[in-house]
Design a protein around this motif. Sequence first.
Motif, PDB file in Angstrom:
ATOM      1  N   GLN A 169       0.902  -1.184   0.042  1.00 19.81           N
ATOM      2  CA  GLN A 169       0.018   0.089   0.010  1.00 19.81           C
ATOM      3  C   GLN A 169       0.742   1.220  -0.072  1.00 19.81           C
ATOM      4  OE1 GLN A 169      -3.387   0.391   2.613  1.00 19.81           O
ATOM      5  NE2 GLN A 169      -3.760  -1.949   2.874  1.00 19.81           N
ATOM      6  N   ASP A 170       1.763   1.312   0.800  1.00 21.31           N
ATOM      7  CA  ASP A 170       2.952   2.084   0.972  1.00 21.31           C
ATOM      8  C   ASP A 170       3.415   2.646  -0.382  1.00 21.31           C
ATOM      9  OD1 ASP A 170       2.028   2.587   3.463  1.00 21.31           O
ATOM     10  OD2 ASP A 170       3.791   1.660   4.347  1.00 21.31           O
ATOM     11  N   ALA A 171       4.060   1.390  -0.930  1.00 17.69           N
ATOM     12  CA  ALA A 171       4.766   1.739  -2.491  1.00 17.69           C
ATOM     13  C   ALA A 171       3.636   2.205  -3.379  1.00 17.69           C
ATOM     14  CB  ALA A 171       4.959  -0.003  -2.707  1.00 17.69           C
ATOM     15  N   MET A 172       2.325   1.792  -3.282  1.00 18.07           N
ATOM     16  CA  MET A 172       1.352   2.110  -4.394  1.00 18.07           C
ATOM     17  C   MET A 172       1.015   3.838  -4.239  1.00 18.07           C
ATOM     18  SD  MET A 172      -0.415   1.522  -7.081  1.00 18.07           S
ATOM     19  CE  MET A 172      -0.513  -0.405  -6.993  1.00 18.07           C
ATOM     20  N   LYS A 173       1.329   4.135  -2.869  1.00 17.94           N
ATOM     21  CA  LYS A 173       0.767   5.642  -2.509  1.00 17.94           C
ATOM     22  C   LYS A 173       2.436   6.401  -3.143  1.00 17.94           C
ATOM     23  CE  LYS A 173      -0.638   8.485   1.225  1.00 17.94           C
ATOM     24  NZ  LYS A 173       0.011   9.863   1.225  1.00 17.94           N
ATOM     25  N   ALA A 174       3.396   5.979  -2.734  1.00 15.93           N
ATOM     26  CA  ALA A 174       4.651   6.677  -3.238  1.00 15.93           C
ATOM     27  C   ALA A 174       4.459   6.541  -4.923  1.00 15.93           C
ATOM     28  CB  ALA A 174       5.918   6.120  -2.901  1.00 15.93           C
ATOM     29  N   ALA A 175       4.196   5.720  -5.389  1.00 17.13           N
ATOM     30  CA  ALA A 175       4.110   5.683  -6.853  1.00 17.13           C
ATOM     31  C   ALA A 175       3.033   6.669  -7.396  1.00 17.13           C
ATOM     32  CB  ALA A 175       3.875   4.116  -7.320  1.00 17.13           C
ATOM     33  N   MET A 176       1.914   6.747  -7.020  1.00 21.28           N
ATOM     34  CA  MET A 176       0.764   7.860  -7.126  1.00 21.28           C
ATOM     35  C   MET A 176       1.115   9.081  -7.081  1.00 21.28           C
ATOM     36  SD  MET A 176      -1.049   5.524  -8.875  1.00 21.28           S
ATOM     37  CE  MET A 176       0.161   4.776  -9.389  1.00 21.28           C
ATOM     38  N   GLU A 177       1.893   9.460  -5.854  1.00 18.96           N
ATOM     39  CA  GLU A 177       2.322  10.775  -5.507  1.00 18.96           C
ATOM     40  C   GLU A 177       3.230  11.200  -6.622  1.00 18.96           C
ATOM     41  OE1 GLU A 177       1.729  10.713  -0.606  1.00 18.96           O
ATOM     42  OE2 GLU A 177       3.530  10.240  -1.532  1.00 18.96           O
ATOM     43  N   ASP A 178       3.868  10.336  -7.043  1.00 16.31           N
ATOM     44  CA  ASP A 178       5.031  10.780  -8.081  1.00 16.31           C
ATOM     45  C   ASP A 178       4.367  10.532  -9.579  1.00 16.31           C
ATOM     46  OD1 ASP A 178       7.328  11.712  -9.081  1.00 16.31           O
ATOM     47  OD2 ASP A 178       8.473   9.800  -8.791  1.00 16.31           O
ATOM     48  N   LEU A 179       3.245  10.017  -9.684  1.00 14.84           N
ATOM     49  CA  LEU A 179       2.490   9.863 -10.823  1.00 14.84           C
ATOM     50  C   LEU A 179       3.397   9.077 -11.899  1.00 14.84           C
ATOM     51  CD1 LEU A 179       0.326  12.974 -11.556  1.00 14.84           C
ATOM     52  CD2 LEU A 179      -0.231  10.719 -10.979  1.00 14.84           C
TER      53      LEU A 179
END
Length: 539
Positions: A493-503
């Motif tokens: 979940q944290d990895a997905m959040k980091a990826a989405m924040e960086d688009l």
Amino acid sequence: MTAGETTLADHLNLRRRAFFALPAAALLAGTGRAALAQAPSQNLTLAVAAPPTSLDPHYHTLSPNNAVAAHFFDKLVERDAAAKLQPGLAESWKLIDDTTWEFKLRQGVKFSNGQDFTADDVVFTLKRVPNVVNSPGSFSMYSRAVVATEILDPHTIRLKTAELYPLLPYDLNNIYIICKSVGDNVSTGDFNNGKAMIGTGPFRLQSYTPDDRIVMTRNDSYWGDKPDWAQVTYRFITNNGVRVAALLSGDVQMIDVVPPSDTPRLRTTQGISFSEIPSLRCIYLKVDVEHDVSPYIADNDGKPMTKNPLRDLRVRQALSIGINRQGIVDRVMQGVGTPAGQMMPPGALGYNPNIAVPKYDPDAAKKLLADAGYPNGFRITLIGPNNRYVNDAQIIQAIGQMWQRIGVQTTVDAMPFAVLAQRQAQNNMSAMLIGWATSGEPSTALKGVLTTRIPDKGFGTTNFSGFSNAKVDELTMEGLRTADDEKRDQLFQDAMKAAMEDLGLVPLHMQKNIWALRGALKYEARADELTLAHSVKRA
């Protein structure tokens, strides 16, 4: 399904309603008495919207390819319609120690050429997967974790990993086992011409006409439940109208990817039933952050730009919030989908409730572009398929119009998916619509699309946009070696959040999988969207 009302987990437990019109008994010719009902047909004809790019089960990580392969080949680990793991060619598996998995293989299984299935075939398959020539989407991310194999007996194999890797059964759910006898130099062409189509699956290949149809016959020596059908014609009809017309006329008994525009009419048509479920497929945009000068971006005068604006996070954010996702779902998809801000749907493993669906805000998008140094925008070409996903060509047209409103002059170029796949493999794009279907948990999306492209590790195997984020890589790798399910899920979940924040990509929506059937047939809807002839049953 309306966003926020239900979850994938809710839908996976629903039983679909069927509205069947049963055929009347035939009348005996020349008499006034009723004849016995005709024997049910042993043949089935169905039509799917997307053709495979090959019959080689290791050539391309693509759902149409996987669906076709499932008719002829099996995997060690299968999954049911709700995407839960279940035994396949392996009856059981267990972790012996931190780096050793032991798989007990099913006995009495034979390939379609009569040879016994053994552990040697598993070893042969795992060696071939990373060496398929010219693969536009390698399966190597599912085999890279295996660093050594040990055969204890013909039906017991141990697979070694470099470190603790609890997701190996999930990875092996993606690899079809082929027969060792096809030889070390077996090519993709050998599968396409039928020479190497030797599997343990429920059907045998009779003929293959690319982009038209596959004809298959029942494998009467299949180890599992025999299909209801002696012969299946598996047609590829990419045109929505033609596919629906084929169903209504009786040319085919089942279709997938029911067009949203035809759904209301079909629901009221006597003799047509539906099978449907929320999908595990996320439709999203890839944007080019690899090139210093992106190939399909220009200034407003049409001159190539000396700097790639997509490398600026503010520009990617502007393009994202310049898209009205709910509007696309409501109008283009006619409600058949859910707006997305990440690659996992609500209710699935790895879904992060703290990632919001980006809110449509064209004024804020214009400001972001101005802050990034593009107050007057720029020109870009958005490419996408016209025969792969639900209303794909209409979606990119809608996005093009939305980007026009924030000052980004957009040219839309829709093309057959086979052409698009080659464009993707060559990273010959600036912005592209594509889709990814997970296996019910997020590691495949993270590994395949959002981690830095490191072929030796099986990372970023379909990340052709050049996205790279050290935090995403670190969290993903940590999750892959974490045995505790809850901790691993949080890391992902944290990895997905980091990826989405960086688009690293621009998520659009989750699809809904809908099949329509004619007559007394039933089909258990699958979250993975695969259309399997052996799962079509008489009602």
